[in-house]
Motif scaffolding. Structure first.
Motif, PDB file in Angstrom:
ATOM      1  N   PRO A  28       0.939  -1.181  -0.035  1.00  0.00           N
ATOM      2  CA  PRO A  28      -0.011   0.068   0.037  1.00  0.00           C
ATOM      3  C   PRO A  28       0.980   1.218  -0.080  1.00  0.00           C
ATOM      4  O   PRO A  28       0.552   2.359  -0.649  1.00  0.00           O
ATOM      5  N   ILE A  29       2.025   1.157   0.637  1.00  0.00           N
ATOM      6  CA  ILE A  29       3.065   2.275   0.471  1.00  0.00           C
ATOM      7  C   ILE A  29       3.340   2.695  -0.696  1.00  0.00           C
ATOM      8  O   ILE A  29       3.447   3.859  -1.070  1.00  0.00           O
ATOM      9  N   PHE A  30       3.992   1.746  -1.314  1.00  0.00           N
ATOM     10  CA  PHE A  30       4.296   1.895  -2.611  1.00  0.00           C
ATOM     11  C   PHE A  30       3.303   2.259  -3.774  1.00  0.00           C
ATOM     12  O   PHE A  30       3.557   3.237  -4.506  1.00  0.00           O
ATOM     13  N   ILE A  31       2.036   1.961  -3.478  1.00  0.00           N
ATOM     14  CA  ILE A  31       0.822   2.198  -4.275  1.00  0.00           C
ATOM     15  C   ILE A  31       0.854   3.864  -4.325  1.00  0.00           C
ATOM     16  O   ILE A  31       0.391   4.350  -5.416  1.00  0.00           O
ATOM     17  N   THR A  32       0.542   4.213  -2.715  1.00  0.00           N
ATOM     18  CA  THR A  32       0.466   5.594  -2.709  1.00  0.00           C
ATOM     19  C   THR A  32       1.570   6.831  -3.078  1.00  0.00           C
ATOM     20  O   THR A  32       1.111   7.598  -3.674  1.00  0.00           O
ATOM     21  N   ASN A  33       2.660   6.081  -2.709  1.00  0.00           N
ATOM     22  CA  ASN A  33       3.862   6.891  -3.004  1.00  0.00           C
ATOM     23  C   ASN A  33       3.985   7.334  -4.703  1.00  0.00           C
ATOM     24  O   ASN A  33       4.035   8.213  -5.264  1.00  0.00           O
ATOM     25  N   VAL A  34       3.651   6.095  -5.230  1.00  0.00           N
ATOM     26  CA  VAL A  34       3.988   6.172  -6.846  1.00  0.00           C
ATOM     27  C   VAL A  34       2.823   6.791  -7.296  1.00  0.00           C
ATOM     28  O   VAL A  34       3.019   7.665  -8.280  1.00  0.00           O
ATOM     29  N   ALA A  35       1.566   6.752  -7.019  1.00  0.00           N
ATOM     30  CA  ALA A  35       0.405   7.607  -7.449  1.00  0.00           C
ATOM     31  C   ALA A  35       0.612   8.954  -7.224  1.00  0.00           C
ATOM     32  O   ALA A  35       0.429   9.985  -8.120  1.00  0.00           O
ATOM     33  N   GLN A  36       1.427   9.406  -6.029  1.00  0.00           N
ATOM     34  CA  GLN A  36       1.586  10.551  -5.883  1.00  0.00           C
ATOM     35  C   GLN A  36       2.623  11.330  -6.671  1.00  0.00           C
ATOM     36  O   GLN A  36       2.620  12.361  -7.379  1.00  0.00           O
ATOM     37  N   CYS A  37       3.673  10.500  -6.985  1.00  0.00           N
ATOM     38  CA  CYS A  37       4.945  10.863  -7.950  1.00  0.00           C
ATOM     39  C   CYS A  37       4.163  11.138  -9.205  1.00  0.00           C
ATOM     40  O   CYS A  37       4.708  11.786  -9.848  1.00  0.00           O
ATOM     41  N   LEU A  38       3.406  10.596  -9.585  1.00  0.00           N
ATOM     42  CA  LEU A  38       2.721  10.462 -11.015  1.00  0.00           C
ATOM     43  C   LEU A  38       1.569  11.509 -11.217  1.00  0.00           C
ATOM     44  O   LEU A  38       0.661  11.370 -12.097  1.00  0.00           O
ATOM     45  N   ASN A  39       1.161  11.818 -10.069  1.00  0.00           N
ATOM     46  CA  ASN A  39       0.307  12.849  -9.974  1.00  0.00           C
ATOM     47  C   ASN A  39      -1.333  12.354 -10.261  1.00  0.00           C
ATOM     48  O   ASN A  39      -2.201  12.579 -10.960  1.00  0.00           O
ATOM     49  N   GLN A 107      -8.238  -4.282  -7.640  1.00  0.00           N
ATOM     50  CA  GLN A 107      -9.197  -3.970  -8.634  1.00  0.00           C
ATOM     51  C   GLN A 107      -9.701  -2.806  -8.894  1.00  0.00           C
ATOM     52  O   GLN A 107      -9.754  -2.165  -9.750  1.00  0.00           O
ATOM     53  N   GLN A 108     -10.136  -2.092  -7.779  1.00  0.00           N
ATOM     54  CA  GLN A 108     -10.455  -0.464  -7.880  1.00  0.00           C
ATOM     55  C   GLN A 108      -9.365   0.345  -8.182  1.00  0.00           C
ATOM     56  O   GLN A 108      -9.607   1.391  -9.081  1.00  0.00           O
ATOM     57  N   VAL A 109      -8.159   0.142  -7.755  1.00  0.00           N
ATOM     58  CA  VAL A 109      -7.101   0.888  -7.903  1.00  0.00           C
ATOM     59  C   VAL A 109      -6.525   1.068  -9.413  1.00  0.00           C
ATOM     60  O   VAL A 109      -6.232   1.826 -10.067  1.00  0.00           O
ATOM     61  N   LYS A 110      -6.786  -0.184 -10.206  1.00  0.00           N
ATOM     62  CA  LYS A 110      -6.652  -0.368 -11.383  1.00  0.00           C
ATOM     63  C   LYS A 110      -7.508   0.637 -12.491  1.00  0.00           C
ATOM     64  O   LYS A 110      -7.017   1.060 -13.664  1.00  0.00           O
ATOM     65  N   ASN A 111      -8.290   1.151 -11.854  1.00  0.00           N
ATOM     66  CA  ASN A 111      -9.163   2.275 -12.527  1.00  0.00           C
ATOM     67  C   ASN A 111      -8.681   3.604 -12.701  1.00  0.00           C
ATOM     68  O   ASN A 111      -9.165   4.419 -13.465  1.00  0.00           O
ATOM     69  N   PHE A 112      -7.496   3.679 -12.085  1.00  0.00           N
ATOM     70  CA  PHE A 112      -6.880   5.253 -11.753  1.00  0.00           C
ATOM     71  C   PHE A 112      -5.580   5.024 -12.620  1.00  0.00           C
ATOM     72  O   PHE A 112      -5.033   3.973 -12.727  1.00  0.00           O
ATOM     73  N   GLY A 113      -5.021   6.153 -13.049  1.00  0.00           N
ATOM     74  CA  GLY A 113      -3.933   6.031 -13.846  1.00  0.00           C
ATOM     75  C   GLY A 113      -3.733   5.130 -14.823  1.00  0.00           C
ATOM     76  O   GLY A 113      -2.530   4.861 -15.246  1.00  0.00           O
ATOM     77  N   THR A 114      -4.837   5.183 -15.634  1.00  0.00           N
ATOM     78  CA  THR A 114      -5.035   4.149 -16.715  1.00  0.00           C
ATOM     79  C   THR A 114      -3.963   4.598 -18.156  1.00  0.00           C
ATOM     80  O   THR A 114      -3.667   3.646 -19.002  1.00  0.00           O
ATOM     81  N   ASN A 115      -3.595   6.039 -18.115  1.00  0.00           N
ATOM     82  CA  ASN A 115      -2.666   6.165 -19.061  1.00  0.00           C
ATOM     83  C   ASN A 115      -1.114   6.236 -18.428  1.00  0.00           C
ATOM     84  O   ASN A 115      -0.289   7.015 -19.063  1.00  0.00           O
ATOM     85  N   GLN A 116      -0.942   5.797 -17.251  1.00  0.00           N
ATOM     86  CA  GLN A 116       0.322   5.514 -16.897  1.00  0.00           C
ATOM     87  C   GLN A 116       0.742   4.130 -16.846  1.00  0.00           C
ATOM     88  O   GLN A 116       0.606   3.406 -15.652  1.00  0.00           O
ATOM     89  N   PRO A 117       1.510   3.740 -17.958  1.00  0.00           N
ATOM     90  CA  PRO A 117       1.954   2.352 -17.772  1.00  0.00           C
ATOM     91  C   PRO A 117       2.868   1.835 -16.606  1.00  0.00           C
ATOM     92  O   PRO A 117       2.679   0.629 -16.056  1.00  0.00           O
ATOM     93  N   VAL A 118       3.757   2.987 -16.099  1.00  0.00           N
ATOM     94  CA  VAL A 118       4.562   2.594 -14.936  1.00  0.00           C
ATOM     95  C   VAL A 118       3.513   2.269 -13.621  1.00  0.00           C
ATOM     96  O   VAL A 118       3.820   0.829 -12.858  1.00  0.00           O
ATOM     97  N   PHE A 119       2.456   2.848 -13.524  1.00  0.00           N
ATOM     98  CA  PHE A 119       1.460   2.526 -12.256  1.00  0.00           C
ATOM     99  C   PHE A 119       0.857   1.512 -12.600  1.00  0.00           C
ATOM    100  O   PHE A 119       0.394   0.637 -11.740  1.00  0.00           O
ATOM    101  N   GLN A 120       0.428   1.346 -13.822  1.00  0.00           N
ATOM    102  CA  GLN A 120      -0.613  -0.023 -13.981  1.00  0.00           C
ATOM    103  C   GLN A 120       0.412  -1.303 -14.049  1.00  0.00           C
ATOM    104  O   GLN A 120      -0.098  -2.098 -13.427  1.00  0.00           O
ATOM    105  N   THR A 121       1.629  -1.107 -14.345  1.00  0.00           N
ATOM    106  CA  THR A 121       2.529  -2.493 -14.304  1.00  0.00           C
ATOM    107  C   THR A 121       2.727  -2.558 -12.783  1.00  0.00           C
ATOM    108  O   THR A 121       2.987  -3.707 -12.593  1.00  0.00           O
TER     109      THR A 121
END
Length: 165
Positions: A28-39, A107-121
Motif C-alpha cells: 500500500p505504501i508503494f501504491i500511494t507513493n507512486v500515485a503521488q509521484c505520477l500525480n 481491482q479498484q486501484v486499476k481504474n486510476f492512472g490508466t494512462n500511466q504504464p508504470v503505475f499499471q505495471t
C-alpha cells in the motif's frame, strides 16, 4: 507460477507469514507513493482502504514475530506446540481474509492512472504477488490443519518388498 511448499514445522509457517505480511505491508505504501509521484489522485476511500490494509498486515507481522520468538522456549512442551499451531493457523486465516480484501482494493486501484504504464505495471505486479501469497498461505494453512502430507516422506527410502506376497 506457484510451487507446492512443504511445511516442515510451525516455525517455518511463521517465517513465511512474517515474510509475506512484511511485503504485503509495504505494497500500500508503494501504491500511494507512486500515485503521488505520477500525480494520480486516488479517492480518499481507496487511500483509507490501502492504509487499513497496511495496518492489518503490519499487525499480523507483529503477532507472527511474537509467536516465533516464543517458540524455541517451549519446543518440547506438547501443549504449547498445539497452542502455537492454533495461533499460527488463526493468523494465516486472518492473512487470507486481508489478502482477499486487498486484492479487491487493487481491482479498484486499476481504474486510476490508466494512462500511466508504470503505475499499471506496479499494480499488476502487486496483484500477482498477492494472488501468489493467497495460494501459498492457503497451502500452508491446509498443511498445518491436516498434519503430515503425502509429500512428507517423498525423499525417504521405500520399504523393502515383502517376500511373502
Amino acid at each position: 507460477m506457484f510451487c507446492y511448499t512443504y511445511l516442515s514445522n510451525v516455525e517455518c509457517g511463521l517465517r513465511e507469514l512474517i515474510l509475506w505480511s512484511e511485503i504485503s505491508c509495504q505494497h500500500p505504501i508503494f501504491i500511494t507513493n507512486v500515485a503521488q509521484c505520477l500525480n494520480i489522485t486516488l479517492p480518499p476511500t481507496i487511500v483509507a482502504g490501502l492504509e487499513r490494509m497496511r495496518q492489518c498486515f503490519a499487525n499480523i507481522n507483529q503477532q507472527a514475530r511474537q509467536l516465533l520468538a516464543s517458540a524455541p522456549q517451549h519446543r518440547h512442551n506438547t501443549m504449547h506446540n498445539f497452542t502455537l499451531a492454533q495461533q499460527t493457523a488463526h493468523l494465516m486465516q486472518q492473512f487470507l481474509q486481508y489478502d482477499q480484501e486487498f486484492i479487491g482494493i487493487l481491482q479498484q486501484v486499476k481504474n486510476f492512472g490508466t494512462n500511466q504504464p508504470v503505475f499499471q505495471t506496479l499494480i499488476h505486479h502487486i496483484e500477482n504477488e498477492q494472488v501468489y501469497m493467497l495460494q501459498l498461505i492457503s497451502t500452508l494453512l491446509q498443511q498445518l490443519c491436516q498434519g503430515p502430507t503425502p509429500y512428507s516422506n517423498m525423499f525417504s527410502v521405500p520399504p523393502a518388498p515383502d517376500e511373502n506376497v
